[in-house]
Design a protein around this motif. Structure first.
Motif, PDB file in Angstrom:
ATOM      1  N   GLY A  82      17.859   0.742  -7.886  1.00 32.01           N
ATOM      2  CA  GLY A  82      16.524   0.160  -8.085  1.00 32.01           C
ATOM      3  C   GLY A  82      15.660   1.066  -8.943  1.00 32.01           C
ATOM      4  N   ILE A  83      14.672   0.485  -9.576  1.00 28.21           N
ATOM      5  CA  ILE A  83      13.755   1.226 -10.429  1.00 28.21           C
ATOM      6  C   ILE A  83      12.379   1.151  -9.803  1.00 28.21           C
ATOM      7  CG2 ILE A  83      12.711   1.340 -12.723  1.00 28.21           C
ATOM      8  CD1 ILE A  83      15.209  -0.173 -13.736  1.00 28.21           C
ATOM      9  N   ARG A  84      11.736   2.287  -9.629  1.00 27.22           N
ATOM     10  CA  ARG A  84      10.382   2.302  -9.092  1.00 27.22           C
ATOM     11  C   ARG A  84       9.411   2.653 -10.199  1.00 27.22           C
ATOM     12  NH1 ARG A  84       8.853   1.966  -3.827  1.00 27.22           N
ATOM     13  NH2 ARG A  84      10.562   2.127  -2.403  1.00 27.22           N
ATOM     14  N   LEU A  85       8.478   1.760 -10.428  1.00 26.37           N
ATOM     15  CA  LEU A  85       7.434   1.974 -11.409  1.00 26.37           C
ATOM     16  C   LEU A  85       6.109   1.781 -10.707  1.00 26.37           C
ATOM     17  CD1 LEU A  85       9.017  -0.100 -14.304  1.00 26.37           C
ATOM     18  CD2 LEU A  85       9.033   2.366 -14.047  1.00 26.37           C
ATOM     19  N   PRO A  86       5.036   2.449 -11.142  1.00 23.68           N
ATOM     20  CA  PRO A  86       3.764   2.322 -10.441  1.00 23.68           C
ATOM     21  C   PRO A  86       3.201   0.907 -10.437  1.00 23.68           C
ATOM     22  CG  PRO A  86       3.539   3.670 -12.426  1.00 23.68           C
ATOM     23  CD  PRO A  86       4.984   3.341 -12.277  1.00 23.68           C
ATOM     24  N   PHE A  87       3.532   0.096 -11.434  1.00 21.22           N
ATOM     25  CA  PHE A  87       2.972  -1.243 -11.525  1.00 21.22           C
ATOM     26  C   PHE A  87       3.869  -2.303 -10.915  1.00 21.22           C
ATOM     27  CE2 PHE A  87       5.673  -2.996 -14.842  1.00 21.22           C
ATOM     28  CZ  PHE A  87       6.237  -1.842 -15.334  1.00 21.22           C
ATOM     29  N   MET A  88       5.113  -1.931 -10.596  1.00 19.54           N
ATOM     30  CA  MET A  88       6.050  -2.944 -10.143  1.00 19.54           C
ATOM     31  C   MET A  88       7.174  -2.240  -9.395  1.00 19.54           C
ATOM     32  SD  MET A  88       8.098  -5.456 -12.707  1.00 19.54           S
ATOM     33  CE  MET A  88       8.380  -4.134 -13.842  1.00 19.54           C
ATOM     34  N   VAL A  89       7.632  -2.834  -8.320  1.00 20.58           N
ATOM     35  CA  VAL A  89       8.740  -2.282  -7.571  1.00 20.58           C
ATOM     36  C   VAL A  89       9.897  -3.258  -7.628  1.00 20.58           C
ATOM     37  CG1 VAL A  89       9.510  -1.493  -5.312  1.00 20.58           C
ATOM     38  CG2 VAL A  89       7.150  -1.102  -6.014  1.00 20.58           C
ATOM     39  N   HIS A  90      11.053  -2.792  -8.095  1.00 19.10           N
ATOM     40  CA  HIS A  90      12.252  -3.617  -8.122  1.00 19.10           C
ATOM     41  C   HIS A  90      13.028  -3.264  -6.865  1.00 19.10           C
ATOM     42  CE1 HIS A  90      16.558  -4.076  -9.549  1.00 19.10           C
ATOM     43  NE2 HIS A  90      16.100  -5.292  -9.428  1.00 19.10           N
ATOM     44  N   ALA A  91      13.244  -4.226  -6.005  1.00 26.15           N
ATOM     45  CA  ALA A  91      13.898  -3.966  -4.733  1.00 26.15           C
ATOM     46  C   ALA A  91      15.163  -4.794  -4.610  1.00 26.15           C
ATOM     47  CB  ALA A  91      12.940  -4.301  -3.591  1.00 26.15           C
ATOM     48  N   LYS A  92      16.069  -4.349  -3.740  1.00 25.82           N
ATOM     49  CA  LYS A  92      17.280  -5.107  -3.478  1.00 25.82           C
ATOM     50  C   LYS A  92      16.905  -6.472  -2.917  1.00 25.82           C
ATOM     51  CE  LYS A  92      21.797  -4.555  -1.449  1.00 25.82           C
ATOM     52  NZ  LYS A  92      22.689  -3.650  -0.769  1.00 25.82           N
ATOM     53  N   GLN A  93      17.606  -7.495  -3.369  1.00 25.73           N
ATOM     54  CA  GLN A  93      17.293  -8.871  -2.969  1.00 25.73           C
ATOM     55  C   GLN A  93      17.390  -9.019  -1.457  1.00 25.73           C
ATOM     56  OE1 GLN A  93      19.220 -11.884  -5.255  1.00 25.73           O
ATOM     57  NE2 GLN A  93      19.542 -13.106  -3.435  1.00 25.73           N
ATOM     58  N   THR A  94      16.408  -9.687  -0.880  1.00 21.23           N
ATOM     59  CA  THR A  94      16.387  -9.970   0.541  1.00 21.23           C
ATOM     60  C   THR A  94      15.750 -11.317   0.767  1.00 21.23           C
ATOM     61  OG1 THR A  94      15.625  -9.216   2.687  1.00 21.23           O
ATOM     62  CG2 THR A  94      14.213  -8.720   0.829  1.00 21.23           C
ATOM     63  N   PHE A  95      16.104 -11.974   1.840  1.00 22.11           N
ATOM     64  CA  PHE A  95      15.516 -13.279   2.131  1.00 22.11           C
ATOM     65  C   PHE A  95      14.263 -13.164   2.976  1.00 22.11           C
ATOM     66  CE2 PHE A  95      19.882 -14.345   1.071  1.00 22.11           C
ATOM     67  CZ  PHE A  95      19.647 -15.254   0.062  1.00 22.11           C
ATOM     68  N   LYS A  96      13.923 -11.985   3.400  1.00 21.82           N
ATOM     69  CA  LYS A  96      12.680 -11.771   4.142  1.00 21.82           C
ATOM     70  C   LYS A  96      11.631 -11.319   3.144  1.00 21.82           C
ATOM     71  CE  LYS A  96      15.111 -10.438   8.321  1.00 21.82           C
ATOM     72  NZ  LYS A  96      15.365  -9.367   9.272  1.00 21.82           N
ATOM     73  N   SER A  97      10.865 -12.270   2.626  1.00 21.32           N
ATOM     74  CA  SER A  97       9.959 -11.980   1.520  1.00 21.32           C
ATOM     75  C   SER A  97       8.825 -11.041   1.907  1.00 21.32           C
ATOM     76  CB  SER A  97       9.392 -13.282   0.947  1.00 21.32           C
ATOM     77  OG  SER A  97       8.646 -13.959   1.931  1.00 21.32           O
ATOM     78  N   HIS A  98       8.556 -10.863   3.198  1.00 17.62           N
ATOM     79  CA  HIS A  98       7.465 -10.001   3.619  1.00 17.62           C
ATOM     80  C   HIS A  98       7.890  -8.549   3.777  1.00 17.62           C
ATOM     81  CE1 HIS A  98       9.509 -11.083   7.331  1.00 17.62           C
ATOM     82  NE2 HIS A  98       9.017  -9.974   7.839  1.00 17.62           N
ATOM     83  N   VAL A  99       9.184  -8.258   3.685  1.00 23.02           N
ATOM     84  CA  VAL A  99       9.689  -6.900   3.868  1.00 23.02           C
ATOM     85  C   VAL A  99       9.381  -6.065   2.627  1.00 23.02           C
ATOM     86  CG1 VAL A  99      11.771  -5.524   4.221  1.00 23.02           C
ATOM     87  CG2 VAL A  99      11.497  -7.696   5.410  1.00 23.02           C
ATOM     88  N   ASN A 100       8.858  -4.876   2.840  1.00 20.25           N
ATOM     89  CA  ASN A 100       8.587  -3.923   1.757  1.00 20.25           C
ATOM     90  C   ASN A 100       7.610  -4.440   0.707  1.00 20.25           C
ATOM     91  OD1 ASN A 100      10.379  -2.013   2.879  1.00 20.25           O
ATOM     92  ND2 ASN A 100      12.097  -2.987   1.857  1.00 20.25           N
ATOM     93  N   VAL A 101       6.647  -5.226   1.112  1.00 18.48           N
ATOM     94  CA  VAL A 101       5.612  -5.688   0.189  1.00 18.48           C
ATOM     95  C   VAL A 101       4.304  -5.039   0.604  1.00 18.48           C
ATOM     96  CG1 VAL A 101       4.368  -7.668  -0.758  1.00 18.48           C
ATOM     97  CG2 VAL A 101       6.788  -7.893  -0.169  1.00 18.48           C
ATOM     98  N   PRO A 102       3.828  -4.081  -0.185  1.00 19.94           N
ATOM     99  CA  PRO A 102       2.577  -3.404   0.163  1.00 19.94           C
ATOM    100  C   PRO A 102       1.387  -4.357   0.122  1.00 19.94           C
ATOM    101  CG  PRO A 102       3.649  -2.365  -1.750  1.00 19.94           C
ATOM    102  CD  PRO A 102       4.412  -3.596  -1.419  1.00 19.94           C
ATOM    103  N   LYS A 103       0.362  -3.999   0.845  1.00 20.86           N
ATOM    104  CA  LYS A 103      -0.865  -4.788   0.847  1.00 20.86           C
ATOM    105  C   LYS A 103      -1.382  -4.906  -0.592  1.00 20.86           C
ATOM    106  CE  LYS A 103      -5.337  -5.061   3.089  1.00 20.86           C
ATOM    107  NZ  LYS A 103      -6.218  -4.470   4.092  1.00 20.86           N
ATOM    108  N   GLY A 104      -1.807  -6.117  -0.959  1.00 20.40           N
ATOM    109  CA  GLY A 104      -2.326  -6.339  -2.300  1.00 20.40           C
ATOM    110  C   GLY A 104      -1.257  -6.672  -3.320  1.00 20.40           C
ATOM    111  N   HIS A 105      -0.046  -6.919  -2.860  1.00 19.10           N
ATOM    112  CA  HIS A 105       1.074  -7.238  -3.751  1.00 19.10           C
ATOM    113  C   HIS A 105       1.769  -8.506  -3.266  1.00 19.10           C
ATOM    114  CE1 HIS A 105       0.314  -3.066  -4.725  1.00 19.10           C
ATOM    115  NE2 HIS A 105       1.054  -3.223  -5.808  1.00 19.10           N
ATOM    116  N   VAL A 106       2.622  -9.050  -4.125  1.00 16.31           N
ATOM    117  CA  VAL A 106       3.397 -10.246  -3.792  1.00 16.31           C
ATOM    118  C   VAL A 106       4.809 -10.069  -4.343  1.00 16.31           C
ATOM    119  CG1 VAL A 106       2.661 -11.506  -5.858  1.00 16.31           C
ATOM    120  CG2 VAL A 106       3.417 -12.764  -3.842  1.00 16.31           C
TER     121      VAL A 106
END
Length: 90
Positions: free
Chosen positions: A3-27
């Motif tokens: 995965g690549i972590r950038l300050p403006f966007m987080v690329h995460a491993k695909q998951t079906f739980k859309s609420h997992v690892n989503v910081p406040k203020g993000h989608v």
């Protein structure tokens, strides 16, 4: 694949739980043509005309039934990354 972590966007491993690892203020959104990748973007992007165009295309293609269980954007991954880079630069 790593995965690549950038300050403006987080690329995460695909998951079906859309609420997992989503910081406040993000989608979480799923992007790609054949294989969907999950990105986490600031909610402020949702109001930008360029991003709204993508959301309109998603609505036309999927309606409210998104196959990944979260917001799916019908766009090439490279084009999405370019668009979010432009938004970050504003």
């Amino acid at each position: 694949m790593m995965g690549i972590r950038l300050p403006f966007m987080v690329h995460a491993k695909q998951t079906f739980k859309s609420h997992v690892n989503v910081p406040k203020g993000h989608v979480a959104v799923y992007v790609g043509e054949l294989q969907k990748k999950r990105f986490v973007v600031p909610i402020s992007y949702l109001n930008h005309p360029l991003f709204l165009d993508l959301l309109n295309r998603a609505e036309e293609e999927f309606g409210f039934n998104h196959p990944m269980g979260g917001l799916t954007i019908p766009c090439k991954e490279d084009a999405f990354i370019n668009l979010t880079s432009q938004l970050r630069a504003l």
